[in-house]
Motif scaffolding. Sequence first.
Motif, PDB file in Angstrom:
ATOM      1  N   ARG A 113       0.928  -1.151  -0.113  1.00 46.75           N
ATOM      2  CA  ARG A 113       0.104  -0.044   0.116  1.00 46.75           C
ATOM      3  C   ARG A 113       0.774   1.238  -0.029  1.00 46.75           C
ATOM      4  N   TYR A 114       1.837   1.193   0.793  1.00 42.15           N
ATOM      5  CA  TYR A 114       2.911   2.380   0.835  1.00 42.15           C
ATOM      6  C   TYR A 114       3.460   2.704  -0.695  1.00 42.15           C
ATOM      7  N   TYR A 115       3.787   1.435  -1.113  1.00 41.76           N
ATOM      8  CA  TYR A 115       4.395   1.181  -2.656  1.00 41.76           C
ATOM      9  C   TYR A 115       3.309   2.198  -3.324  1.00 41.76           C
ATOM     10  N   ARG A 116       2.069   1.783  -3.588  1.00 43.61           N
ATOM     11  CA  ARG A 116       1.376   2.241  -4.583  1.00 43.61           C
ATOM     12  C   ARG A 116       0.989   3.736  -4.043  1.00 43.61           C
ATOM     13  N   PHE A 117       0.725   4.181  -2.953  1.00 43.44           N
ATOM     14  CA  PHE A 117       0.768   5.595  -2.551  1.00 43.44           C
ATOM     15  C   PHE A 117       1.948   6.482  -3.097  1.00 43.44           C
ATOM     16  N   LEU A 118       3.009   5.820  -2.925  1.00 42.42           N
ATOM     17  CA  LEU A 118       4.233   6.683  -3.196  1.00 42.42           C
ATOM     18  C   LEU A 118       4.470   6.835  -4.713  1.00 42.42           C
ATOM     19  N   GLY A 119       3.971   5.569  -5.466  1.00 41.73           N
ATOM     20  CA  GLY A 119       3.752   5.449  -6.949  1.00 41.73           C
ATOM     21  C   GLY A 119       2.881   6.778  -7.466  1.00 41.73           C
ATOM     22  N   ASP A 120       1.884   7.087  -6.543  1.00 40.28           N
ATOM     23  CA  ASP A 120       0.921   8.023  -7.001  1.00 40.28           C
ATOM     24  C   ASP A 120       1.498   9.414  -6.741  1.00 40.28           C
ATOM     25  N   LEU A 121       2.107   9.405  -5.917  1.00 38.30           N
ATOM     26  CA  LEU A 121       2.869  10.769  -5.399  1.00 38.30           C
ATOM     27  C   LEU A 121       3.928  11.266  -6.432  1.00 38.30           C
ATOM     28  N   GLU A 122       4.544  10.120  -6.904  1.00 40.49           N
ATOM     29  CA  GLU A 122       5.580  10.300  -7.865  1.00 40.49           C
ATOM     30  C   GLU A 122       5.079  10.735  -9.243  1.00 40.49           C
ATOM     31  N   HIS A 123       3.936  10.107  -9.636  1.00 36.06           N
ATOM     32  CA  HIS A 123       3.144  10.628 -10.668  1.00 36.06           C
ATOM     33  C   HIS A 123       2.715  11.688 -10.644  1.00 36.06           C
ATOM     34  N   GLU A 124       2.235  12.378  -9.376  1.00 32.39           N
ATOM     35  CA  GLU A 124       1.857  13.778  -9.112  1.00 32.39           C
ATOM     36  C   GLU A 124       2.960  14.601  -9.019  1.00 32.39           C
ATOM     37  N   LYS A 125       4.362  14.126  -9.220  1.00 32.46           N
ATOM     38  CA  LYS A 125       5.546  15.074  -9.348  1.00 32.46           C
ATOM     39  C   LYS A 125       5.964  15.689  -7.709  1.00 32.46           C
ATOM     40  N   VAL A 126       5.336  14.780  -6.863  1.00 27.58           N
ATOM     41  CA  VAL A 126       5.666  15.225  -5.349  1.00 27.58           C
ATOM     42  C   VAL A 126       7.113  14.661  -4.997  1.00 27.58           C
ATOM     43  N   GLU A 127       7.830  15.657  -4.566  1.00 29.06           N
ATOM     44  CA  GLU A 127       9.409  15.245  -4.397  1.00 29.06           C
ATOM     45  C   GLU A 127       9.478  14.529  -2.923  1.00 29.06           C
ATOM     46  N   ARG A 128       9.113  15.226  -2.136  1.00 32.23           N
ATOM     47  CA  ARG A 128       9.043  14.624  -0.817  1.00 32.23           C
ATOM     48  C   ARG A 128       7.755  15.043   0.113  1.00 32.23           C
ATOM     49  N   ILE A 129       7.795  14.074   1.028  1.00 34.39           N
ATOM     50  CA  ILE A 129       6.479  14.187   1.884  1.00 34.39           C
ATOM     51  C   ILE A 129       6.784  13.947   3.426  1.00 34.39           C
ATOM     52  N   SER A 130       5.976  14.695   4.231  1.00 33.88           N
ATOM     53  CA  SER A 130       6.016  14.460   5.788  1.00 33.88           C
ATOM     54  C   SER A 130       5.431  13.120   5.963  1.00 33.88           C
ATOM     55  N   SER A 131       5.853  12.555   7.348  1.00 32.92           N
ATOM     56  CA  SER A 131       5.236  11.373   7.599  1.00 32.92           C
ATOM     57  C   SER A 131       3.601  11.620   8.045  1.00 32.92           C
ATOM     58  N   ARG A 132       3.474  13.141   8.323  1.00 32.07           N
ATOM     59  CA  ARG A 132       2.010  13.585   8.689  1.00 32.07           C
ATOM     60  C   ARG A 132       1.188  13.527   7.292  1.00 32.07           C
ATOM     61  N   GLU A 133       1.900  14.270   6.327  1.00 37.02           N
ATOM     62  CA  GLU A 133       0.957  14.181   5.198  1.00 37.02           C
ATOM     63  C   GLU A 133       0.735  12.910   4.584  1.00 37.02           C
ATOM     64  N   LEU A 134       1.703  12.178   4.735  1.00 34.50           N
ATOM     65  CA  LEU A 134       1.521  10.573   4.164  1.00 34.50           C
ATOM     66  C   LEU A 134       0.356   9.892   4.983  1.00 34.50           C
ATOM     67  N   ALA A 135       0.440  10.202   6.192  1.00 36.62           N
ATOM     68  CA  ALA A 135      -0.467   9.512   6.945  1.00 36.62           C
ATOM     69  C   ALA A 135      -1.836  10.181   6.618  1.00 36.62           C
ATOM     70  N   LEU A 136      -1.941  11.569   6.507  1.00 33.89           N
ATOM     71  CA  LEU A 136      -3.132  11.871   6.134  1.00 33.89           C
ATOM     72  C   LEU A 136      -3.919  11.229   4.841  1.00 33.89           C
ATOM     73  N   ARG A 137      -2.851  11.213   3.888  1.00 33.39           N
ATOM     74  CA  ARG A 137      -3.563  10.616   2.531  1.00 33.39           C
ATOM     75  C   ARG A 137      -3.777   8.925   2.780  1.00 33.39           C
ATOM     76  N   MET A 138      -3.252   8.419   3.514  1.00 34.45           N
ATOM     77  CA  MET A 138      -3.387   6.856   3.597  1.00 34.45           C
ATOM     78  C   MET A 138      -4.014   6.478   4.748  1.00 34.45           C
ATOM     79  N   GLY A 139      -4.704   7.723   5.615  1.00 38.74           N
ATOM     80  CA  GLY A 139      -5.667   7.215   6.654  1.00 38.74           C
ATOM     81  C   GLY A 139      -5.031   6.336   7.752  1.00 38.74           C
ATOM     82  N   LEU A 140      -3.676   6.675   7.743  1.00 37.00           N
ATOM     83  CA  LEU A 140      -2.943   6.073   8.927  1.00 37.00           C
ATOM     84  C   LEU A 140      -2.705   7.063  10.022  1.00 37.00           C
ATOM     85  N   SER A 141      -2.147   6.875  11.086  1.00 38.34           N
ATOM     86  CA  SER A 141      -1.354   7.858  12.023  1.00 38.34           C
ATOM     87  C   SER A 141       0.384   7.939  11.475  1.00 38.34           C
ATOM     88  N   ALA A 142       0.707   9.372  11.720  1.00 32.95           N
ATOM     89  CA  ALA A 142       2.061   9.564  11.496  1.00 32.95           C
ATOM     90  C   ALA A 142       2.905   8.681  12.264  1.00 32.95           C
TER      91      ALA A 142
END
Length: 209
Positions: A16-45
């Motif tokens: 699931r991390y791999y898939r979300f990071l693939g989407d981010l890469e596709h959106e040209k996002v270069e870096r992301i905090s654990s907080r932002e990633l958590a929000l996107r994935m519905g997990l806690s940081a």
Amino acid sequence: MSKQVISTPVIRRLPRYYRFLGDLEHEKVERISSRELALRMGLSASQIRQDFNCFGGFGQQGYGYHVKELREIIGGILGVREKTGVILIGAGNLGKAIAAHVDFQKCGCSLIGIFDSDPLLAGTSTAGIPIMPMETLDSFCRQHKPSVAVLCIPKEAAQTLVEILISYGIGGFWNFSHFDLRVNNPDVIVENVHLGDSLMTLAFCMHQE
Ligand code: NAI
């Protein structure tokens, strides 16, 4: 990277991390905090930091995670760059759908053979791969050495066939046959898949609401 035993729930979250990071890469996002990633994935940081710490931690304080690098590292852990040889047994409705719609390459696998016991299917093909008779399975395995089998056969046939497949060198089963395979061999890995279980979980949660 420090080596330690990784728990099954962590391993199950990696694709699931791999898939979300693939989407981010596709959106040209270069870096992301654990907080932002958590929000996107519905997990806690903290869950995310804990998971990544199992592999030595990938982030930098105040910088977050480098999306491309992190995806590559997780991809490496998942073995997506490997080419695991896969055969599929049972070219019926489900088997054909899996052969046509699962992106084996993306998962580090290569579907190299499809087999079915129905003589009417022998010589036809699905997803561009010829369907072969079961009689040729032994020689095919000796020649091509697949290590994973996808089982799309009726459950009555599954257990017997598994023993045979293990003797042919198969070490992993992606089992759809509506039968929880058990193998008394620590070197053999079984992933039982029941789509109905997932739907039932959804239905339960709806009723809870
Ligand atoms: P199907 O009847 O369309 O296809 C089964 C195929 O397996 C046939 O082509 C048949 O010739 C072949 N087969 C039967 N015994 C065999 C053997 N010993 N060796 C090689 N080939 C053999 O059935 P369908 O709809 O494709 O379903 C296949 C299995 O998957 C069933 O057990 C079904 O209950 C299960 N299933 C599981 C799901 C899941 O979420 N796990 C979802 C849908 C189906």
